[in-house]
Design a protein around this motif. Structure first.
Motif, short mmCIF file in Angstrom:
data_model
loop_
_atom_site.label_atom_id
_atom_site.label_comp_id
_atom_site.label_asym_id
_atom_site.label_seq_id
_atom_site.Cartn_x
_atom_site.Cartn_y
_atom_site.Cartn_z
N HIS A 40 -4.11 -1.09 6.62
CA HIS A 40 -4.30 -0.72 5.22
C HIS A 40 -5.48 -1.67 4.83
N CYS A 45 4.19 1.04 2.45
CA CYS A 45 4.03 0.98 3.85
C CYS A 45 5.21 -0.17 4.27
N SER A 52 -8.75 0.09 5.84
CA SER A 52 -8.76 1.11 5.09
C SER A 52 -9.24 0.92 3.74
N ALA A 76 1.99 4.41 1.15
CA ALA A 76 1.94 5.27 2.48
C ALA A 76 2.14 6.99 1.98
N ALA A 96 -1.46 -6.62 2.14
CA ALA A 96 -1.70 -5.45 2.77
C ALA A 96 -1.83 -5.60 4.13
N THR A 149 0.98 -1.19 0.02
CA THR A 149 0.01 0.07 -0.08
C THR A 149 0.95 1.31 0.14
#
Length: 218
Positions: free
Chosen positions: A159, A143, A162, A133, A155, A131
């Protein structure tokens, strides 16, 4: 075989149920259909009991091994952290993470903790979170927190949640409510595609907004 017997106990000969009846019919050249069915049913029933006893013995051994593993590598009361985060107690046989400056206990069968497991070039179980960042001038910054390689998409838990929130917003915009799609009501492909396009356009507009000079008004 008793269900409480351990899987590591010495093997004992199994006595076949109805062995006396089988011994009486051993010299018979022909058996009736009823006799054959009864003998097979009796043996299959006893075999099922042996399998169940063996299964529960393996379950007890698994719980014992898991308890030992959790005690050694998990929440043992003889290993605690001080105010500086250094693990105390547990003896000298505890393997510490080899990452520079990390004092956390290493994971089993490796020399790194979970946070720094990607530093192990030989490991094949973890990958970095993909993901984005932050968008930098040199390119996207990922990330890169360790997640299992079987996780799709790759992920981390933060995340991943999210992404679920983004999907929920897409469902609300499409008029599908706040619930996630189920087998009875699958999500249409055009809803997912439109959300992806919206996210791509939004990410492309962010750098333009940062570089566009603001117009000052008198």
């Amino acid at each position: 075989m008793a269900e409480s017997s351990s899987a590591s106990s010495p093997l004992r000969p199994v006595t076949v149920d109805g062995g006396d009846d089988d011994l009486a019919l051993m010299n018979s050249q022909v058996l009736t259909r009823e006799e054959v069915i009864r003998r097979r049913f009796r043996r299959v029933k006893q075999l099922g009991q042996c399998y169940r006893a063996h299964y529960w013995a393996l379950m007890e051994e698994l719980k014992s091994k898991y308890r030992d593993y959790y005690w050694t590598y998990g929440k043992s009361p003889f290993n605690y952290h001080n105010q500086n985060g250094v693990v105390l107690g547990g003896g000298d046989d505890i393997v510490r993470c080899r990452f520079s400056g990390c004092k956390t206990r290493a994971m089993a069968l490796t020399n790194y903790c979970h946070l720094h497991i990607l530093s192990d070039s030989k490991q094949k179980l973890y990958q970095g979170c993909r993901t984005v960042a932050k968008n930098l001038a040199s390119g996207p910054s990922f990330c890169n927190k360790p997640v299992l390689i079987s996780v799709v998409p790759p992920a981390c838990p933060n995340h991943h949640s999210s992404g679920e929130k983004c999907l929920a917003r897409a469902l609300r915009r499409a008029g599908s409510g706040n619930t996630f799609p189920t087998k009875c009501k699958p999500l249409k492909f055009n809803v997912i595609a439109s959300e992806f396009v919206h996210q791509i356009q939004k990410n492309r507009m962010l750098p333009l907004k940062e570089t566009t000079p603001k117009v000052e008004t008198e």
